[in-house]
Design an enzyme around this catalytic site. Structure first.
Site, PDB file in Angstrom:
ATOM      1  N   TYR A  19       2.186 -10.680   3.736  1.00  0.00           N
ATOM      2  CA  TYR A  19       3.481 -10.307   3.174  1.00  0.00           C
ATOM      3  C   TYR A  19       3.955  -8.926   3.631  1.00  0.00           C
ATOM      4  CZ  TYR A  19       2.561 -14.256   0.074  1.00  0.00           C
ATOM      5  OH  TYR A  19       2.299 -15.506  -0.412  1.00  0.00           O
ATOM      6  N   HIS A  32      -4.050  -0.983  -0.795  1.00  0.00           N
ATOM      7  CA  HIS A  32      -4.807  -1.413  -1.961  1.00  0.00           C
ATOM      8  C   HIS A  32      -6.299  -1.482  -1.651  1.00  0.00           C
ATOM      9  CE1 HIS A  32      -3.189  -4.536   0.529  1.00  0.00           C
ATOM     10  NE2 HIS A  32      -3.874  -5.505  -0.042  1.00  0.00           N
ATOM     11  N   ARG A  33      -6.645  -2.006  -0.458  1.00  0.00           N
ATOM     12  CA  ARG A  33      -8.057  -2.129  -0.115  1.00  0.00           C
ATOM     13  C   ARG A  33      -8.686  -0.744   0.055  1.00  0.00           C
ATOM     14  NH1 ARG A  33      -7.908  -5.332   4.029  1.00  0.00           N
ATOM     15  NH2 ARG A  33      -7.875  -7.108   2.631  1.00  0.00           N
ATOM     16  N   PHE A  59       0.020  -8.153   8.584  1.00  0.00           N
ATOM     17  CA  PHE A  59      -0.075  -9.609   8.425  1.00  0.00           C
ATOM     18  C   PHE A  59       0.343  -9.959   7.005  1.00  0.00           C
ATOM     19  CE2 PHE A  59      -3.858  -9.512   5.785  1.00  0.00           C
ATOM     20  CZ  PHE A  59      -4.402  -8.280   6.115  1.00  0.00           C
ATOM     21  N   ASP A 108     -11.305  -9.573  -2.516  1.00  0.00           N
ATOM     22  CA  ASP A 108     -10.233 -10.548  -2.585  1.00  0.00           C
ATOM     23  C   ASP A 108      -8.966  -9.761  -2.913  1.00  0.00           C
ATOM     24  OD1 ASP A 108      -9.285 -13.203  -2.364  1.00  0.00           O
ATOM     25  OD2 ASP A 108      -9.063 -13.308  -4.530  1.00  0.00           O
ATOM     26  N   SER A 109      -7.886 -10.169  -2.311  1.00  0.00           N
ATOM     27  CA  SER A 109      -6.672  -9.395  -2.516  1.00  0.00           C
ATOM     28  C   SER A 109      -5.452 -10.289  -2.416  1.00  0.00           C
ATOM     29  CB  SER A 109      -6.584  -8.282  -1.472  1.00  0.00           C
ATOM     30  OG  SER A 109      -6.643  -8.836  -0.182  1.00  0.00           O
TER      31      SER A 109
END
Lengths: 202, 202
Positions: free
Chosen positions: B161, B187-188, B159, B69-70
């Site tokens: 932001y 981040h992922r 995609f 989740d991000s």
């Protein structure tokens, strides 16, 4: 991964001893925080609260940190008392109780009132343990003990909801059991056992 | 611990390929769910939502399951958009936007409106990954990329932001970067790298 020392994010000496018993055989030294931190347990689950606690202590003391969060969930009103177990009496939901003569007894009084007309008295104690290793990494484990809620409190050992919880396979409440017996089957013991299993393979 | 197969709790093919790239070198086969589950993301944090997803897919498909989740957190309105990143436009908080011409652009429009008079435009993308191993056990990792929010959208790749987020050390938005470059610092990617580090020691 080297894991020689683990800080326990708790000031409860009984809990600390119980955790120590699981970590020592793994060659892990238990370290205690020099002071208690006030961590806001704002999570909606045990996992989240354990994580928040572990992370806060890690940020302060810079050691791999173990934290736990636990509570009781009654099937017919799930997820309550849940993460609110310790302060269920003061929740607006289902109506408040006065914390008299103690918070524990007010929580029990409220739960017995709410469950009064419920046929389903099944419940489970849940403990979630997070070992936060730092740098956003960690492991977690959850232990559950199923049982049911009695009509009236029985026994004076233990704490919290112990006097009204009979674990599956027994006919006495947690509060009627010797501590050594309760610790063998408790939710926290089960979570710690699982965590130890994972650590053995690290 | 044997870990030959991991189910990915996602139907996003780009995400799946990115995850596969991290797991393959560890000798782990990636398995896809035969159908999409509707999992209510009721958590207040990324960790919680990733856990809920991983657990739900594990219960259905009985395999170790990886879920993520991000979202974006803007410092001056933290923890928003946060776990509401994908549906920020429809939140009452700060006033709703119409999802026109798309949800992505409505989210961006709202965030730019809310940040209009804020001096602090720092923000961070956060991804949390949970690998749920079953039986209440699991590991997690969190990846963060810091940056700032632009005054207007720039670029058409990516995609969410991406068109208004400039990562630290760059002067282009995520939406102006090649996917391969974004994936190196995202981040992922950071969360996956940390997870891979932990898995190597399992």
């Amino acid at each position: 991964m080297e894991l020689n020392k683990v800080l326990i994010a708790s000031s409860n000496s009984k809990k600390i001893r119980e955790i120590e018993e699981f970590l020592k055989p793994l060659g892990i030294e238990v370290v205690l925080p020099s002071r208690k931190l006030e961590v806001e347990e704002t999570g909606t689950t045990f996992l989240e609260n354990a994580y928040l606690k572990a992370k806060a202590y890690h940020e302060e003391f810079c050691l791999p940190t173990l934290a736990d969060d636990s509570g009781l969930i009654a099937d017919s009103i799930a997820p309550y008392p849940g993460v609110y177990s310790a302060r269920f009496y003061s929740l607006e939901v289902f109506g408040k109780e006065e914390p008299i003569p103690s918070e524990d007894s007010a929580n029990i009084k409220k739960l017995l009132r709410v469950l009064k007309d419920k046929e389903n008295r099944n419940a489970r104690f849940v403990a979630c343990i997070v070992l936060y290793l730092g740098d956003g990494k960690g492991i977690f484990s959850e232990g559950v003990v199923k049982g049911y809620i009695t009509d009236t409190p029985r026994g004076h050992k233990g704490f919290g909801y112990d006097p009204i919880f009979v674990p599956e396979g027994f006919n006495v409440t947690f509060a009627q059991m010797e501590l050594s017996q309760k610790q063998k089957i408790s939710h926290r013991a089960r979570a710690l056992k699982k965590l130890a299993e994972m650590l053995k393979t690290l």
